[in-house]
Write an enzyme that holds these catalytic residues in place. Structure first.
Site, mmCIF file in Angstrom:
data_model
loop_
_atom_site.group_PDB
_atom_site.id
_atom_site.type_symbol
_atom_site.label_atom_id
_atom_site.label_comp_id
_atom_site.label_asym_id
_atom_site.label_seq_id
_atom_site.Cartn_x
_atom_site.Cartn_y
_atom_site.Cartn_z
ATOM 1 N N TRP A 145 0.808 -1.230 0.000
ATOM 2 C CA TRP A 145 0.000 0.000 0.000
ATOM 3 C C TRP A 145 0.839 1.278 0.000
ATOM 4 O O TRP A 145 1.842 1.371 0.705
ATOM 5 C CB TRP A 145 -0.887 -0.007 1.248
ATOM 6 N N MET A 146 0.367 2.305 -0.748
ATOM 7 C CA MET A 146 0.943 3.649 -0.651
ATOM 8 C C MET A 146 -0.193 4.670 -0.697
ATOM 9 O O MET A 146 -1.129 4.525 -1.473
ATOM 10 C CB MET A 146 1.898 3.921 -1.812
ATOM 11 N N ASN A 147 -0.092 5.716 0.149
ATOM 12 C CA ASN A 147 -0.987 6.861 -0.035
ATOM 13 C C ASN A 147 -0.180 8.158 -0.147
ATOM 14 O O ASN A 147 0.604 8.292 -1.092
ATOM 15 C CB ASN A 147 -2.165 6.886 0.953
ATOM 16 N N ASP A 148 -0.336 9.096 0.766
ATOM 17 C CA ASP A 148 0.189 10.459 0.562
ATOM 18 C C ASP A 148 1.691 10.536 0.238
ATOM 19 O O ASP A 148 2.493 9.870 0.886
ATOM 20 C CB ASP A 148 0.011 11.306 1.830
ATOM 21 N N GLN A 176 3.589 7.648 2.414
ATOM 22 C CA GLN A 176 2.830 6.853 3.373
ATOM 23 C C GLN A 176 2.737 5.436 2.831
ATOM 24 O O GLN A 176 2.268 5.213 1.708
ATOM 25 C CB GLN A 176 1.429 7.451 3.544
ATOM 26 N N TRP A 203 2.604 9.343 10.268
ATOM 27 C CA TRP A 203 1.744 9.888 9.221
ATOM 28 C C TRP A 203 2.402 11.074 8.521
ATOM 29 O O TRP A 203 3.555 11.391 8.767
ATOM 30 C CB TRP A 203 0.374 10.244 9.814
ATOM 31 N N SER A 204 1.607 11.759 7.709
ATOM 32 C CA SER A 204 2.177 12.704 6.737
ATOM 33 C C SER A 204 2.895 13.902 7.337
ATOM 34 O O SER A 204 2.638 14.303 8.473
ATOM 35 C CB SER A 204 1.071 13.201 5.808
ATOM 36 N N ARG A 255 -3.255 17.146 12.190
ATOM 37 C CA ARG A 255 -2.178 16.441 11.475
ATOM 38 C C ARG A 255 -1.655 17.178 10.237
ATOM 39 O O ARG A 255 -2.230 18.142 9.773
ATOM 40 C CB ARG A 255 -2.661 15.048 11.071
ATOM 41 N N GLU A 296 -7.113 18.227 5.714
ATOM 42 C CA GLU A 296 -5.847 17.511 5.859
ATOM 43 C C GLU A 296 -4.792 18.112 4.930
ATOM 44 O O GLU A 296 -5.116 18.867 4.012
ATOM 45 C CB GLU A 296 -5.976 16.049 5.423
#
Ligand code: NAG
Ligand code: NAG
Ligand code: NAG
Ligand code: NAG
Ligand code: NAG
Ligand code: NAG
Ligand code: NAG
Ligand code: NAG
Length: 582
Positions: free
Chosen positions: A51-54, A70, A115-116, A181, A238
């Site tokens: 998995w990858m997000n931001d 992320q 987190w980011s 955040r 965010e």
């Protein structure tokens, strides 16, 4: 696992499409179809698996570009307790080399996830990471990490500050501890020498806010009395991003640039979790009073929602920019999510990509940002391109562009339209909702006049599958309105995928301006730039037939008026080296 997936897909297709397509499906898939490889992009950034997000902390340091992201190293879906900062480096923003994780959950203040966050260069030119940690009570805290060895251009190891956490939600002003955040890159106030940083949050009644913190030493941070920006009813805000742009010019600027009121505007980007979109505001910023005044916004004004603008009208979220001092440009990274179901993501073993980094600047009229794929991506183009010049595309035409690897391509097309009086009138009863206008008739022939015309990508031989990116021109009060659509409704025979159609208006005048589209096609990615970067639409598609060599590229005009292709160039693209396992 694989067999059962194929079987279920098989019976699904029997029900929907009958014998002919099953034959095609079977032939294609028995030899080449492999869920985890077929949809893997060839030149979009992603980790080797999972998995990858931001995107986080993009920067250039000692001649290397860095991207952090992320990442859940434990699987292809997001995790609520094991997110790390993945880390890759590149010389050219195209080919990437994977390094060890930069930040992993190890301390009480980040034990449920790192987190980011962002990178800021302090005056000694050392990069400092500010990131959000999820602590043992699931509260969000802001933390600092510095390079273990700043002489190492790879910045492989990071040390978490012993002073962490350096910003807590509950000391002042009762910040919601689960809505606190994503610190921005910090900037310095030249009059007082204080660092400033923004953190995303929300207050009661669904008000989204960016909190401003100030610090002398980058360790002790004090929350400013007033939020930097807030808007009613937008929910949790965010991944804020805040940066200056030139009023007149395409060069980028460092975030800490000395303020010059007459030549600079400031962009504030926010990611709204309730709608999963990135919006930006353009405004002025008074560094002394720390007041940001956007020209546009989310607030109701005389009952009219003042314009808010999106970077991208498809899938594009949690984006972040950085200033590239080598090429004096501002570069935008953004996460493009999958549109497949969770089970398919698990099956393919990965989920999430980054959009091609985009260079970004303010347009001449100051109304919006222009975005264009970084020039380096053109190194992957295989020359010469397939070309067309001054070609009339008669009403009802579908023309195949052959000689291009249609599943891995970069296509630029520009149209010239005459007969503007034949454009369909924009019905005042329609909600001015471009996505709705795109969805209603898609690219089908209707008695609509000028358009739909455009590109048809990732098309199967017999058109059971295709994705169309097209324009429609409308007449409205002596003006013309140009609509750009990306229609995924026929992109895959697997209807479990998200097949939403996207659309947006393009701020061009078809009397003077060409109508242009550039589309980057990368197996399961279709990233389109309309009007030379004025309107962008990224989408994910998972064709079952139109894969690899079985994918076709066409241009089409399904309107009732002829249009002219001013120019078309279509390049096959090479594969980039991205985080390959060594
Ligand atoms: C993560 O989610 C699981 C399942 O919903 C839950 O049991 C667990 O408490 C969560 N952990 C955290 C740290 O929120
Ligand atoms: C720091 O990095 C430099 C450059 O890679 C290297 O020469 C040096 O040995 C490193 N120092 C330590 C203490 O690891
Ligand atoms: C705090 O934020 C969470 C979402 O993270 C939300 O569900 C909750 O309602 C918020 N609490 C208050 C008091 O606003
Ligand atoms: C914008 O820049 C160009 C070239 O740098 C210059 O010729 C022009 O006068 C500038 N326009 C404004 C409005 O400042
Ligand atoms: C991710 O994809 C799903 C399915 O298409 C969509 O519902 C969701 O809004 C997307 N999220 C983001 C952040 O793009
Ligand atoms: C992806 O496909 C390859 C080749 O069929 C297979 O070896 C591998 O295990 C698959 N990975 C996952 C995560 O399914
Ligand atoms: C869709 O097609 C119908 C029937 O031709 C037409 O009346 C309508 O105006 C079209 N809508 C749009 C948005 O083009
Ligand atoms: C053009 O319109 C026809 C008739 O509505 C439709 O069958 C065809 O799929 C359309 N072409 C495209 C590219 O959408």
């Amino acid at each position: 696992m694989r067999t059962s997936w194929l079987l279920s897909k098989f019976s699904f297709l029997i029900i929907l499409y009958g014998v002919v397509h099953i034959e095609a499906f079977h032939q294609t898939h028995s030899s080449t179809f492999n869920l985890n490889q077929t949809y893997k992009p060839s030149f979009h950034f992603q980790p080797s698996k999972n998995w990858m997000n931001d995107p986080n902390g993009p920067m250039r340091y000692k001649g290397l570009y860095h991207i952090f992201y992320q990442h859940n190293p434990k699987g292809a879906i997001w995790s609520n307790n094991s997110i790390v900062w993945g880390h890759s480096v590149s010389k050219d923003l195209v080919n990437w080399f994977s390094l060890q994780h930069a930040l992993t959950p190890t301390k009480p203040y980040d034990i449920n996830g790192c987190w980011s966050g962002s990178v800021t260069f302090l005056s000694n030119n050392r990069p400092n990471i500010l990131y959000t940690g999820i602590d043992k009570n699931n509260h969000q805290t802001q933390n600092l990490a510095i390079p273990k060895n700043a002489s190492d251009p790879f910045l492989r190891e990071w040390i978490k500050s012993p002073k962490n956490p350096i910003m807590l939600p509950n000391i002042v002003n009762k910040i919601n501890a689960t809505s606190f955040r994503d610190p921005t890159t910090a900037w310095i106030g030249h009059h007082d020498g204080l660092w400033r940083v923004l953190v995303g949050s929300q207050q009661k009644d669904n008000r989204g806010i960016t909190l401003l913190f100030k610090s002398k030493d980058f360790i002790n941070w004090i929350q400013a009395k007033y939020p930097f920006y807030s808007a009613k009813k937008i929910g949790m805000l965010e991944c804020p991003d805040f940066f200056p742009v030139l009023i007149n010019g395409t060069f980028g600027l460092d975030t800490s640039i000395k303020y010059d009121h007459d030549s600079i505007r400031y962009v504030l980007k926010v990611s709204l979790i309730d709608v999963s979109h990135d919006y930006y505001l353009i405004g002025t910023y008074d560094t002394i009073k720390d007041v940001y005044i956007p020209k546009n916004g989310f607030e109701q004004n005389n009952n009219e929602l003042t314009l808010v603008i999106r970077y991208d009208y498809g899938k594009f979220y949690a984006s972040k920019t950085f200033y590239d001092d080598a090429k004096k440009r501002r570069v935008l990274w953004g996460w493009i999510n999958e549109s497949s179901i969770r089970e398919d993501d698990v099956q393919k073993g990965w989920s999430g990509i980054q959009a091609i980094p985009r260079t970004l600047w303010l347009d001449k009229l100051g109304k919006q940002l222009i975005q264009w794929p970084i020039v380096e991506i053109e190194k992957l183009r295989i020359n010469p391109p397939v070309k067309l010049h001054s070609k009339v595309l008669k009403r009802g035409t579908l023309l195949e562009i052959s000689g291009v690897t249609a599943a891995q391509a970069d296509v630029e097309i520009s149209f010239e339209v005459n007969d503007l009086e034949k454009a369909q009138a924009l019905n005042p009863s329609w909600k001015m909702d471009p996505q709705h206008l795109c969805t209603e008739n898609g690219s089908k022939v209707k008695e609509t006049g000028l358009g739909p015309f455009g590109l048809l990508v990732l098309a199967s031989k017999n058109m059971q599958e295709y994705t169309s990116i097209f324009f429609k021109v409308f007449r409205a009060n002596k003006k013309h309105v140009v609509l750009m659509c990306s229609d995924q409704s026929r992109s895959s025979l697997n209807h479990k995928n998200d097949l939403t159609t996207y659309g947006a208006f393009v701020d061009v005048n078809p009397i003077y301006d060409e109508l242009s589209i550039r589309t980057l096609i990368d197996h399961s990615v279709v990233e389109s730039f309309g009007g030379q970067g004025k309107t962008c639409i990224a989408s994910r598609v998972y064709p079952t037939l139109a894969i690899n060599d079985n994918a076709h590229l066409h241009v089409f005009n399904n309107g009732t008026v002829d249009v002219k292709i001013e120019k078309l160039s279509a390049w096959s693209m090479k594969k980039a080296k991205i985080n390959e396992i060594h």
